[in-house]
Design a protein around this motif. Sequence first.
Motif, PDB file in Angstrom:
ATOM      1  N   LYS A   9       5.783  -0.528 -13.155  1.00 16.55           N
ATOM      2  CA  LYS A   9       5.937   0.402 -14.285  1.00 16.55           C
ATOM      3  C   LYS A   9       4.939   1.552 -14.195  1.00 16.55           C
ATOM      4  CE  LYS A   9       5.756  -2.755 -17.561  1.00 16.55           C
ATOM      5  NZ  LYS A   9       5.742  -3.374 -18.912  1.00 16.55           N
ATOM      6  N   SER A  10       3.708   1.247 -13.772  1.00 15.78           N
ATOM      7  CA  SER A  10       2.656   2.266 -13.790  1.00 15.78           C
ATOM      8  C   SER A  10       2.833   3.313 -12.693  1.00 15.78           C
ATOM      9  CB  SER A  10       1.281   1.614 -13.671  1.00 15.78           C
ATOM     10  OG  SER A  10       1.097   1.059 -12.382  1.00 15.78           O
ATOM     11  N   SER A 170       2.411  -0.936  -1.550  1.00 14.47           N
ATOM     12  CA  SER A 170       3.547  -1.440  -2.319  1.00 14.47           C
ATOM     13  C   SER A 170       4.669  -0.427  -2.165  1.00 14.47           C
ATOM     14  CB  SER A 170       3.149  -1.593  -3.794  1.00 14.47           C
ATOM     15  OG  SER A 170       4.258  -1.967  -4.587  1.00 14.47           O
ATOM     16  N   ASN A 171       5.817  -0.893  -1.698  1.00 12.82           N
ATOM     17  CA  ASN A 171       6.954  -0.025  -1.383  1.00 12.82           C
ATOM     18  C   ASN A 171       7.890   0.017  -2.597  1.00 12.82           C
ATOM     19  OD1 ASN A 171       9.291   1.185  -0.441  1.00 12.82           O
ATOM     20  ND2 ASN A 171       9.226   0.164   1.551  1.00 12.82           N
ATOM     21  N   GLN A 172       7.909   1.128  -3.286  1.00  9.05           N
ATOM     22  CA  GLN A 172       8.656   1.215  -4.545  1.00  9.05           C
ATOM     23  C   GLN A 172      10.167   1.162  -4.343  1.00  9.05           C
ATOM     24  OE1 GLN A 172       6.556   0.734  -7.061  1.00  9.05           O
ATOM     25  NE2 GLN A 172       5.229   0.737  -5.261  1.00  9.05           N
ATOM     26  N   ILE A 173      10.643   1.551  -3.168  1.00  7.21           N
ATOM     27  CA  ILE A 173      12.078   1.473  -2.890  1.00  7.21           C
ATOM     28  C   ILE A 173      12.491   0.012  -2.654  1.00  7.21           C
ATOM     29  CG2 ILE A 173      13.861   2.125  -1.212  1.00  7.21           C
ATOM     30  CD1 ILE A 173      12.524   4.816  -0.947  1.00  7.21           C
ATOM     31  N   ALA A 174      11.543  -0.795  -2.172  1.00  8.27           N
ATOM     32  CA  ALA A 174      11.823  -2.212  -1.881  1.00  8.27           C
ATOM     33  C   ALA A 174      11.323  -3.091  -3.021  1.00  8.27           C
ATOM     34  CB  ALA A 174      11.182  -2.613  -0.559  1.00  8.27           C
ATOM     35  N   ARG A 175      11.596  -2.690  -4.265  1.00  4.53           N
ATOM     36  CA  ARG A 175      11.225  -3.468  -5.457  1.00  4.53           C
ATOM     37  C   ARG A 175       9.731  -3.734  -5.529  1.00  4.53           C
ATOM     38  NH1 ARG A 175      14.843  -6.374  -2.964  1.00  4.53           N
ATOM     39  NH2 ARG A 175      13.523  -8.228  -2.888  1.00  4.53           N
ATOM     40  N   GLY A 176       8.937  -2.831  -4.940  1.00  4.05           N
ATOM     41  CA  GLY A 176       7.489  -2.988  -4.991  1.00  4.05           C
ATOM     42  C   GLY A 176       6.927  -3.936  -3.959  1.00  4.05           C
ATOM     43  N   GLN A 177       7.784  -4.502  -3.085  1.00  6.47           N
ATOM     44  CA  GLN A 177       7.288  -5.462  -2.096  1.00  6.47           C
ATOM     45  C   GLN A 177       6.304  -4.791  -1.142  1.00  6.47           C
ATOM     46  OE1 GLN A 177      11.280  -6.822  -0.852  1.00  6.47           O
ATOM     47  NE2 GLN A 177      10.594  -8.885  -1.408  1.00  6.47           N
ATOM     48  N   TRP A 178       5.481  -5.614  -0.505  1.00  8.62           N
ATOM     49  CA  TRP A 178       4.330  -5.120   0.240  1.00  8.62           C
ATOM     50  C   TRP A 178       4.597  -5.028   1.734  1.00  8.62           C
ATOM     51  CZ3 TRP A 178       0.390  -9.187  -2.027  1.00  8.62           C
ATOM     52  CH2 TRP A 178       0.357  -9.058  -3.419  1.00  8.62           C
TER      53      TRP A 178
END
Length: 314
Positions: A9-10, A170-178
């Motif tokens: 969210k942030s 953190s990859n925002q396109i990949a649901r935040g996955q690392w």
Amino acid sequence: MNDMNELKKSVNGVGQYVWIGLKKTGVDKWQWSSGEPALYLNWKPGQPEGRDYCAMMRNGLWEDLPCSDNRNFICNNRNTGLVFVNQMMNWRDAQSYCRQNHIDLVGVRNQDENQQIQKIINDNHRSDAWIGLFRVRDPWQWSDQSNSSFRYWRSGEPDNGKGRENCTISNQIARGQWADFSCMNQYPFVCHEDKLILITETLTWPEALRHCRQNYTDLVSVHSEEMQRRVMNVVKRASTEAVWLGLQPYCSMNMWFWVSGEILCYQNWAPGNGTTLENCSLEERKGAVQSGGDQRWISLPETHKLNFICKNDE
């Protein structure tokens, strides 16, 4: 995962990649299943040998063994304390059993607890049992030195591309996955400031309240299970057996309330605490949280000198 949801969210809309505080260190260490660092150690001479990754207790001393060995084990239980489990399991299965049926595999913070555990083993006519100590093979560590085993790697990560990917995005396109990236790359980043501050000075409850209000916002109030979890992470570093909270009695109503003015909805009292307020006005008692065990709330005379937790809303 709650922290990950807050992170997503942030950073919404700031770009595909953002740095988080996870970095590869390559340092192996021993820690407890609960996530606490192993500050007290009681290895048998010549142990650990360095080949194995899980620990058991025999005759009050610890030995490292392959985690695939089958042993009896001891769990922590919120209500009954230590529980000896008369089943043979490997360390990981024992950990899962304790987490599903109690709290976790037992941790040992001092010599007294070590003796209690050995007594339970002896009382059950066994020679040894798993304890919750394991060698952390994960080379990744948080920059604030916190002990969290939560990981949210994307499939195939970390892959150490080109042999020099030691920092985490953190990859925002990949649901935040690392994913692991080179630390030399430049991306936006996310800072963290804890709103809970453990004060390791020992003060009475009125002195602690005054200190928090003069230097921060107030003594901490615990309105939810989520806040209790945050408090539990903080009190692990305390130097006293309990830590003051902003919890005080309202004698005429026979009830407790927070210094913020709210009454208790969420409660986490230890057995025998918080139920009655007999002789309330004769002995001023206030609320504290245990720094060890299952970290429940207890009431103590306000003249006791303890560490305390301030909150900072600025």
